[in-house]
Motif scaffolding. Sequence first.
Motif, mmCIF file in Angstrom:
data_model
loop_
_atom_site.group_PDB
_atom_site.id
_atom_site.type_symbol
_atom_site.label_atom_id
_atom_site.label_comp_id
_atom_site.label_asym_id
_atom_site.label_seq_id
_atom_site.Cartn_x
_atom_site.Cartn_y
_atom_site.Cartn_z
ATOM 1 N N PHE A 1 1.611 7.002 -6.523
ATOM 2 C CA PHE A 1 0.478 7.889 -6.769
ATOM 3 C C PHE A 1 0.861 9.339 -6.447
ATOM 4 O O PHE A 1 0.516 10.248 -7.204
ATOM 5 C CB PHE A 1 -0.721 7.453 -5.940
ATOM 6 N N SER A 2 1.570 9.558 -5.355
ATOM 7 C CA SER A 2 1.897 10.930 -4.957
ATOM 8 C C SER A 2 2.925 11.549 -5.913
ATOM 9 O O SER A 2 2.929 12.774 -6.089
ATOM 10 C CB SER A 2 2.417 10.957 -3.521
ATOM 11 N N ARG A 3 3.786 10.750 -6.536
ATOM 12 C CA ARG A 3 4.749 11.284 -7.514
ATOM 13 C C ARG A 3 4.054 11.684 -8.807
ATOM 14 O O ARG A 3 4.471 12.604 -9.481
ATOM 15 C CB ARG A 3 5.818 10.236 -7.822
ATOM 16 N N ASP A 4 2.982 10.969 -9.150
ATOM 17 C CA ASP A 4 2.277 11.266 -10.396
ATOM 18 C C ASP A 4 1.455 12.546 -10.303
ATOM 19 O O ASP A 4 1.140 13.151 -11.320
ATOM 20 C CB ASP A 4 1.357 10.096 -10.778
ATOM 21 N N TYR A 5 1.086 12.966 -9.104
ATOM 22 C CA TYR A 5 0.228 14.151 -8.974
ATOM 23 C C TYR A 5 0.868 15.210 -8.201
ATOM 24 O O TYR A 5 1.405 15.457 -7.378
ATOM 25 C CB TYR A 5 -1.112 13.769 -8.342
ATOM 26 N N PHE B 1 0.834 -1.204 0.000
ATOM 27 C CA PHE B 1 0.000 0.000 0.000
ATOM 28 C C PHE B 1 0.870 1.255 0.000
ATOM 29 O O PHE B 1 0.626 2.190 -0.761
ATOM 30 C CB PHE B 1 -0.927 -0.012 1.218
ATOM 31 N N GLU B 2 1.900 1.264 0.856
ATOM 32 C CA GLU B 2 2.774 2.439 0.926
ATOM 33 C C GLU B 2 3.527 2.654 -0.378
ATOM 34 O O GLU B 2 3.726 3.794 -0.806
ATOM 35 C CB GLU B 2 3.741 2.299 2.098
ATOM 36 N N THR B 3 3.933 1.566 -1.039
ATOM 37 C CA THR B 3 4.615 1.679 -2.329
ATOM 38 C C THR B 3 3.693 2.297 -3.370
ATOM 39 O O THR B 3 4.096 3.201 -4.117
ATOM 40 C CB THR B 3 5.091 0.287 -2.800
ATOM 41 N N GLU B 4 2.462 1.838 -3.414
ATOM 42 C CA GLU B 4 1.498 2.400 -4.369
ATOM 43 C C GLU B 4 1.174 3.852 -4.047
ATOM 44 O O GLU B 4 0.982 4.660 -4.952
ATOM 45 C CB GLU B 4 0.228 1.551 -4.392
ATOM 46 N N MET B 5 1.116 4.180 -2.779
ATOM 47 C CA MET B 5 0.857 5.574 -2.397
ATOM 48 C C MET B 5 2.001 6.480 -2.846
ATOM 49 O O MET B 5 1.771 7.611 -3.282
ATOM 50 C CB MET B 5 0.645 5.695 -0.886
ATOM 51 N N MET B 6 3.229 5.970 -2.724
ATOM 52 C CA MET B 6 4.383 6.761 -3.172
ATOM 53 C C MET B 6 4.325 6.975 -4.682
ATOM 54 O O MET B 6 4.599 8.072 -5.168
ATOM 55 C CB MET B 6 5.687 6.070 -2.788
#
Length: 116
Positions: free
Chosen positions: A112-116, A105-110
């Motif tokens: 996601f946060s880089r893309d936006y 989950f934390e990897t996906e959040m990272m």
Amino acid sequence: MNAPDRYERFVVPEGTKKVSYERDTKIINAASFTIEREDHTIANILRMQLHRDPNVLFAGYKLPHPLQYKIIIRIHTTSQSSPMQAYNQSINDLDRELDHLKNAFETEMMKFSRDY
């Protein structure tokens, strides 16, 4: 109102053990674990994890009363294992699975946060 405070459902009173173990005197390799201040959420996850163990013959739980905040998990194992071993193994397996889920989950959040 007669209902106890909500926080009482989750805070273990001082001097009370979180988990207690009671061996069954009538059935070999069977025992009950009483877990204080837990509900269906943990009980069902733990029961399902115990069912994954090939040495577990039976795993079930009950809530003795809606106003008693504890669960009783019953485990019956084959002679190759013990209820205590099955319980500890299932807790460790769940800990690893939840840690993996958290990391994913934390990897996906990272990402996601880089893309936006």
